[in-house]
Design an enzyme around this catalytic site. Structure first.
Site, short mmCIF file in Angstrom:
data_model
loop_
_atom_site.label_atom_id
_atom_site.label_comp_id
_atom_site.label_asym_id
_atom_site.label_seq_id
_atom_site.Cartn_x
_atom_site.Cartn_y
_atom_site.Cartn_z
N ASN A 1 25.78 40.50 59.04
CA ASN A 1 24.42 41.03 59.04
C ASN A 1 23.47 40.02 58.40
OD1 ASN A 1 22.29 42.97 59.24
ND2 ASN A 1 23.81 44.59 59.06
N ALA B 1 29.37 48.36 48.48
CA ALA B 1 28.07 47.70 48.36
C ALA B 1 27.77 47.34 46.91
CB ALA B 1 26.98 48.61 48.92
N ARG C 1 40.92 53.06 45.15
CA ARG C 1 42.01 53.88 45.69
C ARG C 1 42.51 53.25 46.98
NH1 ARG C 1 40.35 56.55 50.16
NH2 ARG C 1 38.14 57.03 50.41
N ARG D 1 38.07 38.63 41.23
CA ARG D 1 39.53 38.48 41.24
C ARG D 1 40.06 38.97 42.57
NH1 ARG D 1 40.31 42.82 36.53
NH2 ARG D 1 38.51 41.62 35.84
N HIS E 1 30.36 25.35 38.27
CA HIS E 1 29.84 24.24 37.47
C HIS E 1 30.49 24.26 36.09
CE1 HIS E 1 26.67 23.58 40.44
NE2 HIS E 1 26.64 24.90 40.53
N GLY F 1 26.78 46.07 51.86
CA GLY F 1 25.62 45.24 51.57
C GLY F 1 25.61 44.74 50.13
#
Length: 198
Positions: free
Chosen positions: A83, A158, A181, A164, A113, A140
């Protein structure tokens, strides 16, 4: 070793190296070309993406606006949908499996960095790859950080910040993103409620 070789090995490298600057400029020029093409001109957009990405499968849709650093480190499988407003900092490989859907305003960042300000001022950085399995959906505003692997069939909620690895076939969300879950067969019947026409 060249700075590019250092970058691709995960070692500290200088991002101001002329070869890397030239390659980023090339990628930005292709992104600019993609971003002004009509959204309905799928064949032209796919031609630009095949020049930009290191590998493309079939049925690729990348909506504008899209930006990346190098492009050649991005590998996507079949049925890849992105998107609007996606950013991929591909200093190391960013690999997507088949049937991946990416919501609006998502970022995939392999670059990092040094914590030491003096080395940051000198232009040093390093990177770690990102690997995404097949059948993954990103909601999103998701941010994926360096070195992360996301398993097949995962759904990333979203606004999540993925710091991780995420196992396969789970709903994961939050900052930092964590499995909430497992995804079950019952999830195939869930739909968002429709507004009543009262």
């Amino acid at each position: 070793m060249t700075e590019k070789e250092k970058m691709l090995s995960g070692a500290l490298y200088n991002a101001g190296d002329p070869e890397l600057v030239w390659e980023r400029d090339r990628a930005k020029a292709l992104c600019e070309k993609l971003n002004v093409l009509p959204s309905g001109d799928g064949p032209a957009r796919e031609r630009v993406l095949s020049q930009l990405f290191g590998h493309t499968g079939g049925n690729i849709v990348v909506n504008s606006v899209f930006w990346c650093d190098y492009g050649y480190n991005i590998r996507v499988g079949d049925n890849f949908y992105v998107n609007h407003n996606c950013l991929i900092l591909d200093c190391m490989p960013v690999t997507f499996g088949d049937n991946v859907m990416i919501g609006p305003n998502c970022g995939f960042y392999t670059a990092s960095h040094p914590m030491d300000a003096e080395r940051r001022r000198a232009g040093w950085e390093y990177a770690a790859p990102i690997t995404v399995g097949s059948d993954v959906w990103f909601g999103g505003g998701v941010t994926v950080l360096p070195g992360v692997t996301i398993g097949d069939g995962a759904v990333i909620g979203a606004g999540s910040v993925v710091t991780r690895n995420i196992p396969p076939h789970v709903l994961a969300a939050g900052n930092p993103c964590r499995p909430v879950r497992p995804i079950t067969q019952e999830d195939g019947t869930i739909q968002f409620p429709r507004e009543s026409k009262a």
